[in-house]
Write a protein that holds these residues in place. Structure first.
Motif, PDB file in Angstrom:
ATOM      1  N   HIS A  70       0.800  -1.063  -0.015  1.00  0.00           N
ATOM      2  CA  HIS A  70      -0.105  -0.036   0.084  1.00  0.00           C
ATOM      3  C   HIS A  70       0.799   1.237   0.104  1.00  0.00           C
ATOM      4  O   HIS A  70       1.929   1.422   0.394  1.00  0.00           O
ATOM      5  CB  HIS A  70      -0.933   0.131   1.277  1.00  0.00           C
ATOM      6  CG  HIS A  70      -1.992  -1.049   1.270  1.00  0.00           C
ATOM      7  ND1 HIS A  70      -2.672  -1.415   0.296  1.00  0.00           N
ATOM      8  CD2 HIS A  70      -2.155  -2.163   2.338  1.00  0.00           C
ATOM      9  CE1 HIS A  70      -3.415  -2.480   0.612  1.00  0.00           C
ATOM     10  NE2 HIS A  70      -3.010  -2.902   1.648  1.00  0.00           N
ATOM     11  N   HIS A  74      -4.188   5.394   0.915  1.00  0.00           N
ATOM     12  CA  HIS A  74      -5.131   4.561   0.279  1.00  0.00           C
ATOM     13  C   HIS A  74      -6.549   4.409   0.761  1.00  0.00           C
ATOM     14  O   HIS A  74      -6.673   5.295   2.006  1.00  0.00           O
ATOM     15  CB  HIS A  74      -4.424   2.917   0.578  1.00  0.00           C
ATOM     16  CG  HIS A  74      -5.303   1.972   0.067  1.00  0.00           C
ATOM     17  ND1 HIS A  74      -6.420   1.332   0.638  1.00  0.00           N
ATOM     18  CD2 HIS A  74      -5.281   1.179  -1.196  1.00  0.00           C
ATOM     19  CE1 HIS A  74      -6.863   0.255  -0.112  1.00  0.00           C
ATOM     20  NE2 HIS A  74      -5.979   0.320  -1.299  1.00  0.00           N
ATOM     21  N   ASN A 177      -4.851   2.734  -5.113  1.00  0.00           N
ATOM     22  CA  ASN A 177      -5.258   3.280  -3.789  1.00  0.00           C
ATOM     23  C   ASN A 177      -6.751   3.733  -3.919  1.00  0.00           C
ATOM     24  O   ASN A 177      -7.336   4.039  -3.070  1.00  0.00           O
ATOM     25  CB  ASN A 177      -4.733   4.920  -3.998  1.00  0.00           C
ATOM     26  CG  ASN A 177      -3.139   4.616  -3.553  1.00  0.00           C
ATOM     27  OD1 ASN A 177      -2.836   4.067  -3.043  1.00  0.00           O
ATOM     28  ND2 ASN A 177      -2.671   6.188  -3.678  1.00  0.00           N
ATOM     29  N   GLU A 180      -9.877  -1.815  -2.748  1.00  0.00           N
ATOM     30  CA  GLU A 180      -9.043  -2.721  -1.642  1.00  0.00           C
ATOM     31  C   GLU A 180      -8.958  -3.923  -2.679  1.00  0.00           C
ATOM     32  O   GLU A 180      -9.745  -4.242  -3.420  1.00  0.00           O
ATOM     33  CB  GLU A 180     -10.104  -2.749  -0.559  1.00  0.00           C
ATOM     34  CG  GLU A 180     -10.119  -1.639   0.221  1.00  0.00           C
ATOM     35  CD  GLU A 180     -11.479  -1.894   1.237  1.00  0.00           C
ATOM     36  OE1 GLU A 180     -11.076  -2.161   2.626  1.00  0.00           O
ATOM     37  OE2 GLU A 180     -12.550  -1.558   0.861  1.00  0.00           O
TER      38      GLU A 180
END
Length: 281
Positions: A70, A74, A177, A180
């Motif tokens: 990540h 994010h 970003n 998920e």
């Protein structure tokens, strides 16, 4: 915010079948004791996984390690969000942000260009029925110690590579970003401008060409759960689903998601996945 690749395969000698393929989901420091999103039991899981790799090194022809990867900004991290009446405010970790909260003005994306997307994203998650948006503690940030593979598995992977004269394949996931990616095979909400957020059926087919695909890692309630479910959904016709193996003692749930993990394990066994332990394999 420019779209980035959500999943990137690094290394490996070509995933083209063989005896056993070991798939280790997100065995990273941030999911272990002392990490920002520690999973109770993860350290013992990783020790068992390392011992399993050492014990079966001669049979394991392919090792695929996925890495949650990540940026700080994010969509599931606090710094993505602000209160409309307090631009310095950030949601606390484990805050659930739903469509109502956005409509009521409790939170909004800090980047004005992403505010409409944030509303659409949260609505799409809710429509999908798998997850609401949970704001997690920052974890597995690229370049940090939390992103690295946990010892002793790190050493076991290197030993396997040396003894078998093969590379470990690493799959980076979660790098976009705007969405998920619990499953390592597709994002929760797929993006038209990022093909790697869509189901990676060719990778699943390559894994399924092995006599056994053995899965473990973190967490049983989330990333292991939905990675295995995606494999089941895209498993090649004519290939026994019993070839897909879940090591139930080498994966643990996130706190308060124990039921999701138990349901996952039971549903996979009912579907025909082999659910076993590291000792019984």
């Amino acid at each position: 915010m420019a779209a980035t690749r959500a999943a990137t395969l690094v290394g490996g000698d070509g995933i083209a079948g063989g005896d056993v393929c070991l798939v280790i989901i997100d065995p990273q420091n941030d999911f272990h004791d002392g990490g920002s999103l520690a999973v109770p039991g993860a350290d013992d899981d990783t020790k068992r996984t390392a011992a399993f790799l050492e014990k079966h090194a001669d049979r394991i022809d392919t090792v695929l390690v996925t890495l949650d990867s990540h940026q700080t900004r994010h969509i599931a991290n606090p710094s993505f969000w602000e209160k409309p009446d307090d631009a310095a405010a950030r949601p606390l970790p484990f805050t659930v942000i739903g469509s109502k909260a956005l409509a009521d003005g409790a939170w909004r994306a800090r980047d004005p260009a992403l505010r409409d997307w944030a509303k659409s994203y949260v609505a799409a998650l809710e429509a999908g029925g798998r997850f609401a948006l949970v704001v997690w503690p920052e974890h597995c940030i690229l370049g940090t110690e939390g992103h690295a593979v946990r010892s002793p598995l790190k050493e076991a992977l290197a030993a396997w590579s040396r003894s078998r004269n093969k590379d470990v394949a690493y799959l980076l996931k979660g790098m976009n970003n705007k969405t998920e990616m619990y499953s390592c095979f597709k994002a929760e909400v797929e993006l038209d401008d990022d093909a790697t957020t869509k189901l990676n059926a060719p990778l699943i087919a390559s894994l399924a060409a092995h006599k056994a695909v053995v899965c473990c890692g973190q967490a049983k309630s989330h990333c292991v759960n939905y990675s295995v479910r995606d494999m089941v959904a895209a498993w090649p016709a004519g290939t026994p689903l019993s070839n897909l193996v879940l090591l139930k003692d080498a994966t643990s749930p996130v706190v308060s998601f124990e039921k999701a993990a138990a349901d996952f394990e039971a549903e996979m066994a009912a579907a025909g996945v082999t659910v076993t332990s590291t000792d019984a394999f």
